[in-house]
Design a protein around this motif. Sequence first.
Motif, short mmCIF file in Angstrom:
data_model
loop_
_atom_site.label_atom_id
_atom_site.label_comp_id
_atom_site.label_asym_id
_atom_site.label_seq_id
_atom_site.Cartn_x
_atom_site.Cartn_y
_atom_site.Cartn_z
N GLY A 77 0.82 -1.21 0.00
CA GLY A 77 0.00 0.00 0.00
C GLY A 77 0.85 1.25 0.00
N GLU A 78 0.20 2.39 0.18
CA GLU A 78 0.93 3.66 0.23
C GLU A 78 1.84 3.69 1.46
N PRO A 79 3.08 4.18 1.31
CA PRO A 79 4.02 4.21 2.43
C PRO A 79 3.43 4.96 3.63
N GLY A 80 3.55 4.35 4.79
CA GLY A 80 3.09 5.00 6.01
C GLY A 80 1.60 4.90 6.28
N GLU A 81 0.86 4.24 5.40
CA GLU A 81 -0.58 4.14 5.58
C GLU A 81 -1.02 2.70 5.79
N SER A 82 -2.07 2.53 6.61
CA SER A 82 -2.63 1.20 6.82
C SER A 82 -3.29 0.72 5.54
N THR A 83 -3.19 -0.58 5.30
CA THR A 83 -3.75 -1.16 4.08
C THR A 83 -4.61 -2.37 4.44
N SER A 84 -5.78 -2.43 3.83
CA SER A 84 -6.67 -3.58 4.03
C SER A 84 -6.83 -4.32 2.72
N ALA A 85 -7.01 -5.63 2.83
CA ALA A 85 -7.20 -6.46 1.64
C ALA A 85 -8.26 -7.52 1.93
N MET A 86 -9.03 -7.85 0.91
CA MET A 86 -10.08 -8.85 1.04
C MET A 86 -9.61 -10.13 0.34
N CYS A 87 -9.70 -11.25 1.04
CA CYS A 87 -9.28 -12.51 0.43
C CYS A 87 -10.41 -13.06 -0.44
N PHE A 88 -10.14 -14.19 -1.11
CA PHE A 88 -11.13 -14.76 -2.03
C PHE A 88 -12.41 -15.17 -1.31
N ALA A 89 -12.33 -15.38 0.02
CA ALA A 89 -13.50 -15.80 0.79
C ALA A 89 -14.26 -14.61 1.38
N GLY A 90 -13.79 -13.39 1.07
CA GLY A 90 -14.49 -12.21 1.56
C GLY A 90 -14.13 -11.80 2.97
N LEU A 91 -13.00 -12.29 3.47
CA LEU A 91 -12.53 -11.92 4.81
C LEU A 91 -11.48 -10.82 4.69
N CYS A 92 -11.55 -9.86 5.60
CA CYS A 92 -10.69 -8.68 5.52
C CYS A 92 -9.52 -8.78 6.49
N ASP A 93 -8.32 -8.48 6.00
CA ASP A 93 -7.11 -8.35 6.82
C ASP A 93 -6.57 -6.94 6.67
N THR A 94 -5.89 -6.45 7.71
CA THR A 94 -5.31 -5.11 7.66
C THR A 94 -3.90 -5.12 8.22
N ALA A 95 -3.01 -4.40 7.57
CA ALA A 95 -1.63 -4.25 8.03
C ALA A 95 -1.37 -2.79 8.33
N ILE A 96 -0.85 -2.52 9.52
CA ILE A 96 -0.55 -1.16 9.97
C ILE A 96 0.97 -1.04 10.04
N PRO A 97 1.57 -0.11 9.31
CA PRO A 97 3.04 -0.03 9.26
C PRO A 97 3.66 0.42 10.57
N VAL A 98 4.82 -0.15 10.87
CA VAL A 98 5.64 0.25 12.01
C VAL A 98 7.01 0.62 11.45
N GLY A 99 7.49 1.80 11.78
CA GLY A 99 8.76 2.24 11.20
C GLY A 99 9.69 2.86 12.21
N VAL A 100 10.90 3.09 11.75
CA VAL A 100 11.90 3.85 12.51
C VAL A 100 12.33 4.99 11.60
N GLY A 101 11.97 6.20 11.98
CA GLY A 101 12.23 7.33 11.09
C GLY A 101 11.45 7.14 9.81
N SER A 102 12.13 7.19 8.68
CA SER A 102 11.47 7.00 7.39
C SER A 102 11.56 5.56 6.90
N SER A 103 12.15 4.68 7.71
CA SER A 103 12.34 3.29 7.30
C SER A 103 11.24 2.38 7.85
N LEU A 104 10.64 1.60 6.98
CA LEU A 104 9.64 0.63 7.38
C LEU A 104 10.33 -0.63 7.91
N ILE A 105 9.91 -1.10 9.09
CA ILE A 105 10.53 -2.31 9.64
C ILE A 105 9.54 -3.47 9.71
#
Length: 236
Positions: A77-105
């Motif tokens: 997804g867009e850097p620094g933004e939470s992203t959600s995705a729907m799987c083939f079964a219609g279930l939603c997952d979300t990833a929230i970024p964690v970083g150090v400074g400008s680096s995504l870890i």
Amino acid sequence: MLKSAEIVQRLSKSKIFRDYETAFNQATHLPLALRPHEVWQHALHGKKHENPFCALMTQSSRSCAACLQAQQELGEGEPGESTSAMCFAGLCDTAIPVGVGSSLIGFLQTGQVALRKPTEAGFTKVAQQLVAWGVKVDLTQLQDAYFHSKVLSREQYEAMVRLLEIFAQHLSVLANQVLVEQQNEEPPPITRAKRFIGEHQAESLSLDQMAKTLNVSTFYFCKMFKKATGLTFTDY
């Protein structure tokens, strides 16, 4: 320098994360994971409150691959933004970024949630897709798991994600502290040198003797000792 995966591992073992994970599990009955940026396995597999339907899907290589693909999309997804995705079964997952400074870890990840009540028609489509993939599964067991998926309204889910975004900010601060502590850690050879000096302070120690004791060159020892202590070996 610590790698991203090593920092994430340290964070996942920290008391603040373990306490938050427990509170999150109890409040939402949803799984939560802190994972590195790279996707090697299902982040939520084996976690407390894992969706039973998703647990069954991991047993088939084809459906497992589809789930991993959805998880991969979460990290694109867009850097620094939470992203959600729907799987083939219609279930939603979300990833929230964690970083150090400008680096995504890494990411905080949760989900396996239905944003609308499961229906017979929806399950029929899922079953047809699995048959098309050649997945062999007990459809009765799968149907029961499908209809026991956690259901949240979109408003409830978005509010939960917002709480995780705030926690991700706290983890980013903690990650920065981990890096600072690591950078300030004394190299093992310097620790050994100080110990040796302390144990032989009544003797006349030479620079060559110290370098030989540590099995390094005199030049390297001088440079390393000055960088770590701020003093030359003689001044120390």
